[in-house]
Design a protein around this motif. Structure first.
Motif, PDB file in Angstrom:
ATOM      1  N   ALA A 169       7.281   7.569   7.223  1.00  0.00           N
ATOM      2  CA  ALA A 169       8.146   8.702   6.873  1.00  0.00           C
ATOM      3  C   ALA A 169       7.758   9.984   7.597  1.00  0.00           C
ATOM      4  CB  ALA A 169       8.111   8.931   5.365  1.00  0.00           C
ATOM      5  N   GLU A 170       6.499  10.074   8.036  1.00  0.00           N
ATOM      6  CA  GLU A 170       5.982  11.279   8.678  1.00  0.00           C
ATOM      7  C   GLU A 170       6.434  11.338  10.134  1.00  0.00           C
ATOM      8  OE1 GLU A 170       3.458  14.813   8.727  1.00  0.00           O
ATOM      9  OE2 GLU A 170       4.548  13.665   7.220  1.00  0.00           O
ATOM     10  N   GLN A 171       6.779  12.543  10.600  1.00  0.00           N
ATOM     11  CA  GLN A 171       7.168  12.729  11.993  1.00  0.00           C
ATOM     12  C   GLN A 171       5.921  12.976  12.837  1.00  0.00           C
ATOM     13  OE1 GLN A 171      10.262  12.432  13.222  1.00  0.00           O
ATOM     14  NE2 GLN A 171       9.625  12.855  15.319  1.00  0.00           N
ATOM     15  N   GLY A 172       5.789  12.275  13.953  1.00  0.00           N
ATOM     16  CA  GLY A 172       4.672  12.512  14.852  1.00  0.00           C
ATOM     17  C   GLY A 172       3.676  11.366  14.902  1.00  0.00           C
ATOM     18  N   PRO A 173       2.668  11.488  15.777  1.00  0.00           N
ATOM     19  CA  PRO A 173       1.717  10.405  16.006  1.00  0.00           C
ATOM     20  C   PRO A 173       0.809  10.143  14.802  1.00  0.00           C
ATOM     21  CG  PRO A 173       1.646  12.031  17.790  1.00  0.00           C
ATOM     22  CD  PRO A 173       2.421  12.641  16.675  1.00  0.00           C
ATOM     23  N   VAL A 174       0.550   8.868  14.543  1.00  0.00           N
ATOM     24  CA  VAL A 174      -0.354   8.453  13.471  1.00  0.00           C
ATOM     25  C   VAL A 174      -1.166   7.264  13.961  1.00  0.00           C
ATOM     26  CG1 VAL A 174      -0.557   7.552  11.115  1.00  0.00           C
ATOM     27  CG2 VAL A 174       1.236   9.206  11.648  1.00  0.00           C
ATOM     28  N   TYR A 175      -2.458   7.258  13.640  1.00  0.00           N
ATOM     29  CA  TYR A 175      -3.307   6.089  13.881  1.00  0.00           C
ATOM     30  C   TYR A 175      -3.833   5.592  12.540  1.00  0.00           C
ATOM     31  CZ  TYR A 175      -7.242   3.117  15.135  1.00  0.00           C
ATOM     32  OH  TYR A 175      -8.117   2.058  15.231  1.00  0.00           O
ATOM     33  N   ILE A 176      -3.684   4.291  12.289  1.00  0.00           N
ATOM     34  CA  ILE A 176      -4.186   3.694  11.055  1.00  0.00           C
ATOM     35  C   ILE A 176      -5.192   2.613  11.407  1.00  0.00           C
ATOM     36  CG2 ILE A 176      -3.619   2.502   8.910  1.00  0.00           C
ATOM     37  CD1 ILE A 176      -0.855   3.720   9.023  1.00  0.00           C
ATOM     38  N   ARG A 177      -6.408   2.791  10.943  1.00  0.00           N
ATOM     39  CA  ARG A 177      -7.500   1.830  11.184  1.00  0.00           C
ATOM     40  C   ARG A 177      -7.421   0.738  10.121  1.00  0.00           C
ATOM     41  NH1 ARG A 177     -13.829   1.246  10.888  1.00  0.00           N
ATOM     42  NH2 ARG A 177     -14.199   1.319  13.128  1.00  0.00           N
ATOM     43  N   MET A 178      -7.169  -0.494  10.551  1.00  0.00           N
ATOM     44  CA  MET A 178      -6.920  -1.595   9.628  1.00  0.00           C
ATOM     45  C   MET A 178      -8.034  -2.638   9.714  1.00  0.00           C
ATOM     46  SD  MET A 178      -3.643  -1.059   8.439  1.00  0.00           S
ATOM     47  CE  MET A 178      -2.644  -2.537   8.383  1.00  0.00           C
ATOM     48  N   ASP A 179      -8.626  -2.952   8.571  1.00  0.00           N
ATOM     49  CA  ASP A 179      -9.647  -3.989   8.535  1.00  0.00           C
ATOM     50  C   ASP A 179      -9.016  -5.360   8.742  1.00  0.00           C
ATOM     51  OD1 ASP A 179     -12.665  -4.253   7.757  1.00  0.00           O
ATOM     52  OD2 ASP A 179     -11.660  -5.916   6.751  1.00  0.00           O
ATOM     53  N   GLY A 180      -9.833  -6.325   9.190  1.00  0.00           N
ATOM     54  CA  GLY A 180      -9.309  -7.642   9.505  1.00  0.00           C
ATOM     55  C   GLY A 180      -9.508  -8.701   8.443  1.00  0.00           C
ATOM     56  N   LYS A 181     -10.008  -8.316   7.269  1.00  0.00           N
ATOM     57  CA  LYS A 181     -10.240  -9.289   6.201  1.00  0.00           C
ATOM     58  C   LYS A 181      -9.411  -8.919   4.974  1.00  0.00           C
ATOM     59  CE  LYS A 181     -13.530 -10.878   8.873  1.00  0.00           C
ATOM     60  NZ  LYS A 181     -13.345 -12.076   9.698  1.00  0.00           N
ATOM     61  N   ALA A 182      -9.084  -9.920   4.173  1.00  0.00           N
ATOM     62  CA  ALA A 182      -8.398  -9.640   2.902  1.00  0.00           C
ATOM     63  C   ALA A 182      -9.354  -8.892   1.984  1.00  0.00           C
ATOM     64  CB  ALA A 182      -7.950 -10.946   2.260  1.00  0.00           C
ATOM     65  N   LEU A 183      -8.854  -7.856   1.350  1.00  0.00           N
ATOM     66  CA  LEU A 183      -9.692  -7.015   0.490  1.00  0.00           C
ATOM     67  C   LEU A 183      -9.061  -6.861  -0.889  1.00  0.00           C
ATOM     68  CD1 LEU A 183     -10.555  -4.206   3.063  1.00  0.00           C
ATOM     69  CD2 LEU A 183     -12.119  -5.944   2.188  1.00  0.00           C
ATOM     70  N   PRO A 184      -9.885  -6.759  -1.926  1.00  0.00           N
ATOM     71  CA  PRO A 184      -9.361  -6.557  -3.280  1.00  0.00           C
ATOM     72  C   PRO A 184      -9.029  -5.090  -3.537  1.00  0.00           C
ATOM     73  CG  PRO A 184     -11.742  -6.723  -3.351  1.00  0.00           C
ATOM     74  CD  PRO A 184     -11.343  -6.966  -1.913  1.00  0.00           C
ATOM     75  N   GLN A 185      -8.405  -4.835  -4.673  1.00  0.00           N
ATOM     76  CA  GLN A 185      -8.055  -3.470  -5.053  1.00  0.00           C
ATOM     77  C   GLN A 185      -9.294  -2.665  -5.447  1.00  0.00           C
ATOM     78  OE1 GLN A 185      -5.228  -2.417  -4.446  1.00  0.00           O
ATOM     79  NE2 GLN A 185      -3.638  -3.901  -4.878  1.00  0.00           N
ATOM     80  N   LEU A 186      -9.260  -1.398  -5.127  1.00  0.00           N
ATOM     81  CA  LEU A 186     -10.280  -0.448  -5.577  1.00  0.00           C
ATOM     82  C   LEU A 186      -9.681   0.609  -6.492  1.00  0.00           C
ATOM     83  CD1 LEU A 186     -12.468   0.311  -2.420  1.00  0.00           C
ATOM     84  CD2 LEU A 186     -13.268  -0.656  -4.575  1.00  0.00           C
ATOM     85  N   HIS A 187      -8.460   1.011  -6.179  1.00  0.00           N
ATOM     86  CA  HIS A 187      -7.805   2.070  -6.924  1.00  0.00           C
ATOM     87  C   HIS A 187      -6.964   1.484  -8.057  1.00  0.00           C
ATOM     88  CE1 HIS A 187      -8.705   3.974  -3.015  1.00  0.00           C
ATOM     89  NE2 HIS A 187      -8.784   5.089  -3.702  1.00  0.00           N
ATOM     90  N   SER A 188      -6.729   2.288  -9.069  1.00  0.00           N
ATOM     91  CA  SER A 188      -5.910   1.864 -10.203  1.00  0.00           C
ATOM     92  C   SER A 188      -4.437   1.862  -9.804  1.00  0.00           C
ATOM     93  CB  SER A 188      -6.125   2.797 -11.392  1.00  0.00           C
ATOM     94  OG  SER A 188      -5.742   4.123 -11.054  1.00  0.00           O
ATOM     95  N   VAL A 189      -3.611   1.241 -10.632  1.00  0.00           N
ATOM     96  CA  VAL A 189      -2.189   1.092 -10.311  1.00  0.00           C
ATOM     97  C   VAL A 189      -1.475   2.441 -10.251  1.00  0.00           C
ATOM     98  CG1 VAL A 189      -1.994  -1.253 -11.170  1.00  0.00           C
ATOM     99  CG2 VAL A 189      -1.680   0.667 -12.754  1.00  0.00           C
ATOM    100  N   ASP A 190      -2.045   3.468 -10.891  1.00  0.00           N
ATOM    101  CA  ASP A 190      -1.403   4.786 -10.881  1.00  0.00           C
ATOM    102  C   ASP A 190      -1.927   5.681  -9.745  1.00  0.00           C
ATOM    103  OD1 ASP A 190      -3.935   5.177 -11.875  1.00  0.00           O
ATOM    104  OD2 ASP A 190      -3.314   6.399 -13.586  1.00  0.00           O
ATOM    105  N   TYR A 191      -2.687   5.085  -8.818  1.00  0.00           N
ATOM    106  CA  TYR A 191      -3.207   5.849  -7.678  1.00  0.00           C
ATOM    107  C   TYR A 191      -2.064   6.382  -6.829  1.00  0.00           C
ATOM    108  CZ  TYR A 191      -5.332   6.764  -3.091  1.00  0.00           C
ATOM    109  OH  TYR A 191      -5.726   7.337  -1.908  1.00  0.00           O
ATOM    110  N   ASN A 192      -2.204   7.616  -6.383  1.00  0.00           N
ATOM    111  CA  ASN A 192      -1.202   8.249  -5.537  1.00  0.00           C
ATOM    112  C   ASN A 192      -1.884   8.844  -4.313  1.00  0.00           C
ATOM    113  OD1 ASN A 192       1.280   9.344  -4.670  1.00  0.00           O
ATOM    114  ND2 ASN A 192       0.803  11.300  -5.665  1.00  0.00           N
TER     115      ASN A 192
END
Length: 316
Positions: free
Chosen positions: A154-177
């Protein structure tokens, strides 16, 4: 989402949802359809993917051209090859021209394990931080990953996202924003503050839980937004402690350790900082993830050991 997921699967589902919602999104890959797990997208939109072959420079240049034509261009390939092979195109075509390109660095850090330094991406954050206007994110868990990708699209402009290569479990709660720029506090404590980025946040949380059982209250700060970053918010989370430990599957120079050091210096903090990661002048060890992280002291046991030493030095 299930409890544990591969970030690339989340990425592809976000792409599908975006197109279904009317976003003119075009993925560009460099013969990396398997790495990107992009098959569901191809099945849903067979005429929308661009595969340039093993030519990362062409991939980034093509993405910039698509963005200039009004598309939301997303590149999907292994982080080490995106960063090293197309460095000039990222700098000039994407960043300098401020094109609406989202760069996904897949299998970052030492995700490729035994394939060693040719396939390890331990400098991607430092490289991207050298480019002035690209937003930089490193999600730590599935719910955060999904929200970061949705924000980036949704954001306009360049973005870099560093993505891990393994499946990972949740850390944040369902109401995380997720809020761009804001670090999140996952554990409370003032004896030690552990700042972590990406998948090693899990190691930091495990370490804090072990330390708590030993009577040492350790805070864990997840820094998933490298740029933008609310430095005052991070400084407030570090305030009041004598010991700070940064943890990253990245070189300690230019990555999270450098960010934390800069914030502490700018705020005049006197706490001792220990930066854990790939040390100056070194490479990540070739081996599976537990072995590599043990060698770098960025597994939970290594983090616990460093924190214990810091606390014991103060108590002595």
């Amino acid at each position: 989402m299930s409890n544990s997921e591969h970030f690339a699967n989340i990425m592809v589902q976000c792409f599908i949802e975006a197109v279904n919602n009317g976003v003119d999104l075009v993925p560009v890959v460099a013969d990396s359809t398997s790495t990107a797990k992009i098959k569901p997208f191809i099945e849903a939109f067979p005429d929308r993917l661009v595969n340039v072959g093993i030519a990362e420079q062409v991939m980034v240049g093509t993405a910039a051209g698509l963005a200039l034509a009004g598309k939301v261009a997303v590149t999907c390939n292994a982080a080490p090859f995106l960063i090293s092979r197309s460095n000039e195109q990222v700098k000039v075509d994407v960043c300098y021209n401020n094109t609406n390109v989202k760069l996904f660095g897949l299998n970052s850090g030492a995700s490729y394990g035994p394939l060693a330094s040719t396939h390890h991406s331990i400098d991607d954050i430092s490289v991207m931080r050298g480019f002035g206007n690209i937003k930089i994110f490193a999600p730590s868990c599935p719910i955060e990953c999904k929200q970061i990708i949705e924000y980036a699209i949704a954001e306009q402009g360049p973005v870099y996202i560093r993505m891990d290569g393994k499946a990972l479990p949740q850390l944040h709660s369902v109401d995380y924003n997720f809020v761009a720029g804001e670090p999140s506090l996952l554990r409370n404590g003032k004896r030690v503050v552990i700042c972590a980025m990406g998948s090693v946040v899990h190691e930091a949380v495990d370490a804090a839980d072990i330390l708590k059982s030993q009577g040492i209250e350790a805070a864990v700060v997840n820094v998933s937004s490298i740029r933008p970053l609310n430095r005052c918010a991070l400084a407030n989370m570090l305030d009041g402690t004598k010991h700070v430990v940064s943890v990253e599957e990245h070189n300690i120079n230019g990555g999270l350790g450098s960010v934390v050091a800069e914030v502490m210096a700018e705020q005049g903090m006197t706490a001792k900082l220990v930066r854990l990661g790939v040390q100056d002048g070194c490479y990540a060890a070739a081996g599976n993830r537990p072995y590599t992280r043990k060698m770098l002291s960025i597994d939970s046991a290594g983090i616990v050991n460093v924190c214990q030493q810091l606390v014991n030095q103060t108590s002595a």
